[in-house]
Design an enzyme around this catalytic site. Structure first.
Site, PDB file in Angstrom:
ATOM      1  N   TYR A 160       0.840  -1.211   0.000  1.00 14.82           N
ATOM      2  CA  TYR A 160       0.000   0.000   0.000  1.00 14.82           C
ATOM      3  C   TYR A 160       0.877   1.265   0.000  1.00 14.82           C
ATOM      4  O   TYR A 160       0.651   2.193  -0.781  1.00 14.82           O
ATOM      5  CB  TYR A 160      -0.901  -0.046   1.231  1.00 14.82           C
ATOM      6  CG  TYR A 160      -1.914   1.060   1.334  1.00 14.82           C
ATOM      7  CD1 TYR A 160      -3.124   0.988   0.638  1.00 14.82           C
ATOM      8  CD2 TYR A 160      -1.692   2.166   2.145  1.00 14.82           C
ATOM      9  CE1 TYR A 160      -4.067   1.999   0.745  1.00 14.82           C
ATOM     10  CE2 TYR A 160      -2.625   3.176   2.258  1.00 14.82           C
ATOM     11  CZ  TYR A 160      -3.812   3.082   1.554  1.00 14.82           C
ATOM     12  OH  TYR A 160      -4.746   4.095   1.666  1.00 14.82           O
ATOM     13  N   LYS A 164       1.147   4.196  -2.821  1.00 18.09           N
ATOM     14  CA  LYS A 164       0.802   5.597  -2.506  1.00 18.09           C
ATOM     15  C   LYS A 164       1.998   6.525  -2.691  1.00 18.09           C
ATOM     16  O   LYS A 164       1.840   7.691  -3.054  1.00 18.09           O
ATOM     17  CB  LYS A 164       0.237   5.690  -1.085  1.00 18.09           C
ATOM     18  CG  LYS A 164      -1.089   4.946  -0.911  1.00 18.09           C
ATOM     19  CD  LYS A 164      -2.165   5.518  -1.819  1.00 18.09           C
ATOM     20  CE  LYS A 164      -3.534   4.892  -1.595  1.00 18.09           C
ATOM     21  NZ  LYS A 164      -4.569   5.488  -2.441  1.00 18.09           N
TER      22      LYS A 164
HETATM   23  P1  NAP Z   1     -13.281   2.364   0.820  1.00 19.94           P
HETATM   24  O1  NAP Z   1     -14.314   2.844   1.747  1.00 19.94           O
HETATM   25  O2  NAP Z   1     -12.784   0.973   0.920  1.00 19.94           O
HETATM   26  O3  NAP Z   1     -13.800   2.622  -0.697  1.00 19.94           O
HETATM   27  C1  NAP Z   1     -12.996   2.257  -1.773  1.00 19.94           C
HETATM   28  C2  NAP Z   1     -13.644   2.700  -3.061  1.00 19.94           C
HETATM   29  O4  NAP Z   1     -12.777   2.314  -4.149  1.00 19.94           O
HETATM   30  C3  NAP Z   1     -14.977   2.054  -3.319  1.00 19.94           C
HETATM   31  O5  NAP Z   1     -15.851   2.993  -3.913  1.00 19.94           O
HETATM   32  C4  NAP Z   1     -14.658   0.939  -4.314  1.00 19.94           C
HETATM   33  O6  NAP Z   1     -15.725   0.680  -5.197  1.00 19.94           O
HETATM   34  C5  NAP Z   1     -13.529   1.583  -5.099  1.00 19.94           C
HETATM   35  N1  NAP Z   1     -12.685   0.614  -5.791  1.00 19.94           N
HETATM   36  C6  NAP Z   1     -11.891  -0.355  -5.250  1.00 19.94           C
HETATM   37  N2  NAP Z   1     -11.276  -1.031  -6.221  1.00 19.94           N
HETATM   38  C7  NAP Z   1     -11.678  -0.486  -7.399  1.00 19.94           C
HETATM   39  C8  NAP Z   1     -11.393  -0.748  -8.763  1.00 19.94           C
HETATM   40  N3  NAP Z   1     -10.547  -1.720  -9.119  1.00 19.94           N
HETATM   41  N4  NAP Z   1     -11.984   0.018  -9.717  1.00 19.94           N
HETATM   42  C9  NAP Z   1     -12.840   1.005  -9.374  1.00 19.94           C
HETATM   43  N5  NAP Z   1     -13.152   1.293  -8.095  1.00 19.94           N
HETATM   44  C10 NAP Z   1     -12.582   0.555  -7.126  1.00 19.94           C
HETATM   45  O7  NAP Z   1     -11.973   3.282   0.869  1.00 19.94           O
HETATM   46  P2  NAP Z   1     -11.745   4.770   1.426  1.00 19.94           P
HETATM   47  O8  NAP Z   1     -11.287   4.662   2.825  1.00 19.94           O
HETATM   48  O9  NAP Z   1     -12.899   5.635   1.071  1.00 19.94           O
HETATM   49  O10 NAP Z   1     -10.468   5.173   0.573  1.00 19.94           O
HETATM   50  C11 NAP Z   1     -10.563   5.916  -0.640  1.00 19.94           C
HETATM   51  C12 NAP Z   1      -9.153   6.264  -1.095  1.00 19.94           C
HETATM   52  O11 NAP Z   1      -8.504   7.004  -0.064  1.00 19.94           O
HETATM   53  C13 NAP Z   1      -8.278   5.039  -1.359  1.00 19.94           C
HETATM   54  O12 NAP Z   1      -7.416   5.301  -2.440  1.00 19.94           O
HETATM   55  C14 NAP Z   1      -7.492   4.905  -0.085  1.00 19.94           C
HETATM   56  O13 NAP Z   1      -6.278   4.249  -0.286  1.00 19.94           O
HETATM   57  C15 NAP Z   1      -7.285   6.372   0.272  1.00 19.94           C
HETATM   58  N6  NAP Z   1      -6.978   6.591   1.681  1.00 19.94           N
HETATM   59  C16 NAP Z   1      -7.847   6.221   2.654  1.00 19.94           C
HETATM   60  C17 NAP Z   1      -7.502   6.445   3.991  1.00 19.94           C
HETATM   61  C18 NAP Z   1      -8.421   6.078   5.134  1.00 19.94           C
HETATM   62  O14 NAP Z   1      -7.977   6.238   6.284  1.00 19.94           O
HETATM   63  N7  NAP Z   1      -9.628   5.632   4.883  1.00 19.94           N
HETATM   64  C19 NAP Z   1      -6.286   7.047   4.304  1.00 19.94           C
HETATM   65  C20 NAP Z   1      -5.432   7.405   3.284  1.00 19.94           C
HETATM   66  C21 NAP Z   1      -5.791   7.185   1.961  1.00 19.94           C
HETATM   67  P3  NAP Z   1     -16.509  -0.738  -5.258  1.00 19.94           P
HETATM   68  O15 NAP Z   1     -17.064  -0.994  -3.899  1.00 19.94           O
HETATM   69  O16 NAP Z   1     -17.535  -0.526  -6.298  1.00 19.94           O
HETATM   70  O17 NAP Z   1     -15.451  -1.748  -5.627  1.00 19.94           O
END
Ligand code: NAP
Length: 252
Positions: A160, A164
């Site tokens: 991861y 990133k």
């Molecule tokens: P999440 O709740 O798990 O949601 C992930 C989203 O990505 C979902 O809408 C999912 O859609 C979509 N997705 C996954 N694989 C995909 C693919 N192959 N093609 C198209 N869509 C895909 O994650 P989140 O926490 O909101 O995170 C969103 C972003 O922020 C990510 O890049 C994550 O790494 C980053 N981030 C999150 C955090 C945190 O603390 N939450 C911190 C730093 C960075 P489906 O359900 O339709 O597959």
């Protein structure tokens, strides 16, 4: 801006992974600012449609668009369909992401590849297919959602963190390539945000993570969406190649 116009009126925004979590909050925010929002998803069709309906319910315009961002050909098809229908994309938010945590000694090749393919190659795929349209229109905002994990590293997240950190390199290189055509490319690095991704972590790990946040709390998806909205709007027209950490101070 004419009276009654919103900041992003007339703009078309493609937000990947917008069916839930941070992507959903970004889609809703851009929609509330007047953008036509393409709500990309991979598996969660109903939830993506709900997000689009919510934007329309508030007087905006949106459509759910299915595409696995890790698939180069599928991304090309999505881009052609979107351009065919809306004629342009002004704002691209590469938010789709997954985590498959494991210690390096135990991490499988599949765990490594799947995370890199979605988080890093997924952003390459959309940028690669859209860049010629951005270049032709001589404007555009590309915003990549990185992570504090890509800035600092994190035990158990070699795959991861690599994806990133890679996104930051991609952001800076593409920013240099496209700057002379008025296209801005930036990254937002969220800290520890309250979504399904972090809810999936064991309670102990979550508590330990919160202990490393100077502000002493998790962030909200809406707090990431605010930074993205700034980078998507004209207020950031002279900012490119930057990484904005939205993390309650984690990366200080
Ligand atoms: P999440 O709740 O798990 O949601 C992930 C989203 O990505 C979902 O809408 C999912 O859609 C979509 N997705 C996954 N694989 C995909 C693919 N192959 N093609 C198209 N869509 C895909 O994650 P989140 O926490 O909101 O995170 C969103 C972003 O922020 C990510 O890049 C994550 O790494 C980053 N981030 C999150 C955090 C945190 O603390 N939450 C911190 C730093 C960075 P489906 O359900 O339709 O597959």
């Amino acid at each position: 801006m004419e009276t009654g116009e919103k900041e992003l009126s007339g703009k078309v925004a493609l937000v990947t992974g917008a069916s839930r979590g941070i992507g959903r909050a970004i889609a809703l925010k851009l929609g509330s600012l007047g953008a036509i929002v393409l709500v990309n998803y991979n598996g969660s069709a109903d939830r993506a449609r709900e997000v689009a309906e919510q934007i329309e319910g508030l007087g905006g315009s949106a459509e759910a668009v299915c595409c696995n961002v890790a698939d180069y050909e599928a991304c090309g098809k999505m881009v052609e369909e979107v351009i065919g229908k809306y004629k342009k994309v002004d704002i691209l938010v590469n938010n789709a992401g997954i985590a498959r945590d494991n210690l390096i000694m135990r991490m499988s090749e599949e765990e490594y590849d799947s995370v890199l393919n979605t988080n890093l190659k997924g952003a390459f795929n959309t940028i690669r297919h859209l860049s010629r349209y951005f270049l032709k229109q001589r404007s555009g905002k590309i915003i990549n959602i990185s992570s504090v994990s890509g800035v600092l590293g994190n035990a158990g997240q070699a795959n991861y963190s690599a994806s990133k950190a890679g996104l930051i390199g991609l952001t800076k290189s593409v920013a240099r390539e496209l700057a002379s055509r008025g296209i801005c490319v930036n990254a937002v690095a969220p800290g520890f945000i309250d979504t399904e991704m972090t809810n999936a972590m064991p309670e102990k790990t979550r508590e330990a993570a919160v202990g490393t946040i100077p502000m002493g709390r998790m962030g909200l998806p809406e707090e990431i969406a605010s930074a993205v909205a700034f980078l998507a709007g004209s207020g950031s027209d002279y900012i490119t190649g930057q990484v904005i950490c939205v993390d309650g101070g984690m990366a200080i």
